[in-house]
Design an enzyme around this catalytic site. Structure first.
Site, PDB file in Angstrom:
ATOM      1  CG  HIS A  48       3.396  -2.043   2.671  1.00  0.00           C
ATOM      2  ND1 HIS A  48       2.473  -3.050   2.489  1.00  0.00           N
ATOM      3  CD2 HIS A  48       2.768  -0.890   2.292  1.00  0.00           C
ATOM      4  CE1 HIS A  48       1.339  -2.545   2.034  1.00  0.00           C
ATOM      5  NE2 HIS A  48       1.488  -1.235   1.916  1.00  0.00           N
ATOM      6  CD  GLU A  49       4.310   2.641   0.981  1.00  0.00           C
ATOM      7  OE1 GLU A  49       4.017   2.846  -0.219  1.00  0.00           O
ATOM      8  OE2 GLU A  49       3.468   2.603   1.883  1.00  0.00           O
ATOM      9  CG  HIS A 101       2.122  -0.809  -2.924  1.00  0.00           C
ATOM     10  ND1 HIS A 101       0.987  -1.552  -3.163  1.00  0.00           N
ATOM     11  CD2 HIS A 101       1.971  -0.290  -1.674  1.00  0.00           C
ATOM     12  CE1 HIS A 101       0.186  -1.501  -2.109  1.00  0.00           C
ATOM     13  NE2 HIS A 101       0.760  -0.743  -1.194  1.00  0.00           N
ATOM     14  CD  GLU A 153      -2.481  -1.041   0.664  1.00  0.00           C
ATOM     15  OE1 GLU A 153      -1.329  -1.420   0.958  1.00  0.00           O
ATOM     16  OE2 GLU A 153      -2.764   0.139   0.406  1.00  0.00           O
TER      17      GLU A 153
END
Length: 266
Positions: free
Chosen positions: A133-134, A137, A192
Site C-alpha cells: 500500500h505504501e 502511494h 488511499e
C-alpha cells in the site's frame, strides 16, 4: 518569469488604485515577494525535489535508530522483499526503525521505512500488504505531490523560494519538519483507494499474495477499536472506511481466484 512578475506587480497596482488603499495599508514589497514565491512554485525542478527528499531521508535515518543488517528485524524484512528492487522504475531501499509507533511509510525516492512495532504485530503476508500500500502511494506519485506541497507551503517555503535552481541549505528544524511530513503525509480518500489498488497490483506482480493487504486491514481495524494509540488514530484519520477497504480488496482477490493464506500467529 520576468513577464509573470510584471503582471503580478500590475495586478497589485490595480488593486491599490481601484480601492484607494494607501501605501501604509498595502505592503508592495511583500506583494513582490509573494509573486516571486509564486514563480518559484512553477519552477521547482525534479532535481530540486530529489535533493530535498534525499536530504530529508538522510536526516531521518540519522535521527532514528536504524537497525543494522544483522538484526533479526532487518533480516526478516530483507527476506520478505528479496528480489523487489524497484516500483515503476523507482529504485527501492528498505530499512527498519526501532521505534514503538505502529507505522510504515514510503518516500518519493523509493525509501521505505518500516517500524519495528508494526513488524511485531503483523505476520509476513500482512506486513507485505502494508508495504504494498505504501509503495502504491509512491507509484501513483501521491507522496511526491504531498512533499512538493509541503515544500511550497510549509516551514521551509521561504528557504525554497530563495533558491535559484539549487536546493537551499536547511536547518535541523526545517529538516525535522520535512521528515515529519514524509512520515505523516495526508492523502485524500481517493488517493488511499488508488494506493490500495496499485499496491494490490504491485504485490501480484512481485509474486506476493494480495490477501496480505486484506489481513493487514483486518488487524488494523481491531487495533483501531481496541488500542488507545495516537499513531493508530493518525493512520485512520483520513483513510477510507476500513470495512469498505476490506470488502473491496476481498472482492478483488476472489475475482482473481487467489486463495487466502492460512492464518499465522503473530
Amino acid at each position: 518569469m520576468r513577464n509573470y512578475l510584471i503582471k503580478a506587480l500590475m495586478a497589485a497596482a490595480l488593486i491599490v488604485a481601484g480601492t484607494g488603499i494607501s501605501y501604509a495599508q498595502f505592503n508592495l514589497k511583500k506583494a513582490v515577494g509573494s509573486a516571486a514565491k509564486a514563480v518559484q512554485a512553477f519552477t521547482l525542478t525534479d532535481q530540486q525535489m530529489a535533493d530535498y527528499v534525499k536530504e530529508s531521508v538522510d536526516w531521518m535515518d540519522k535521527n532514528n535508530p536504524v537497525l543494522p543488517a544483522d538484526d533479526p528485524y532487518t533480516r526478516r524484512l530483507n527476506k520478505l522483499v528479496e528480489g523487489i528492487t524497484d516500483a515503476d522504475g523507482i529504485p527501492l531501499n528498505f530499512k527498519v526503525y526501532n521505534v514503538v509507533d505502529v507505522n510504515a511509510f514510503a518516500c518519493p525516492d523509493g525509501s521505505v521505512r518500516v517500524f519495528a512495532a508494526l513488524m511485531d504485530i503483523m505476520d509476513d503476508d500482512e506486513l507485505m500488504g502494508i508495504i504494498g500500500h505504501e509503495i502504491g502511494h509512491v507509484v501513483k506519485r501521491h507522496s511526491k505531490n504531498a512533499f512538493k506541497t509541503e515544500l511550497l507551503t510549509g516551514a521551509v517555503k521561504d528557504a525554497v523560494a530563495s533558491t535559484g535552481g539549487k536546493a537551499a541549505a536547511l536547518t535541523e528544524s526545517q529538516l525535522g519538519s520535512l521528515g515529519e511530513s514524509l512520515i505523516n503525509a495526508k492523502y485524500s480518500q481517493k488517493q488511499e483507494k488508488e494506493a490500495d489498488d496499485c499496491g494490490y497490483d504491485f504485490l501480484v506482480a512481485n509474486g506476493r499474495n494480495p490477501w496480505g493487504m486484506v489481513k493487514s486491514f483486518e488487524k488494523l481495524q481491531n487495533l483501531e477499536g481496541n488500542v488507545k494509540s495516537t499513531t493508530v488514530q493518525k493512520m485512520f484519520s483520513s483513510h477510507p472506511d476500513t470495512k469498505e477497504r476490506i470488502d473491496r480488496m476481498t472482492k478483488r482477490c476472489e475475482k482473481d481466484g487467489i486463495a487466502r493464506p492460512e492464518a499465522t500467529q503473530k
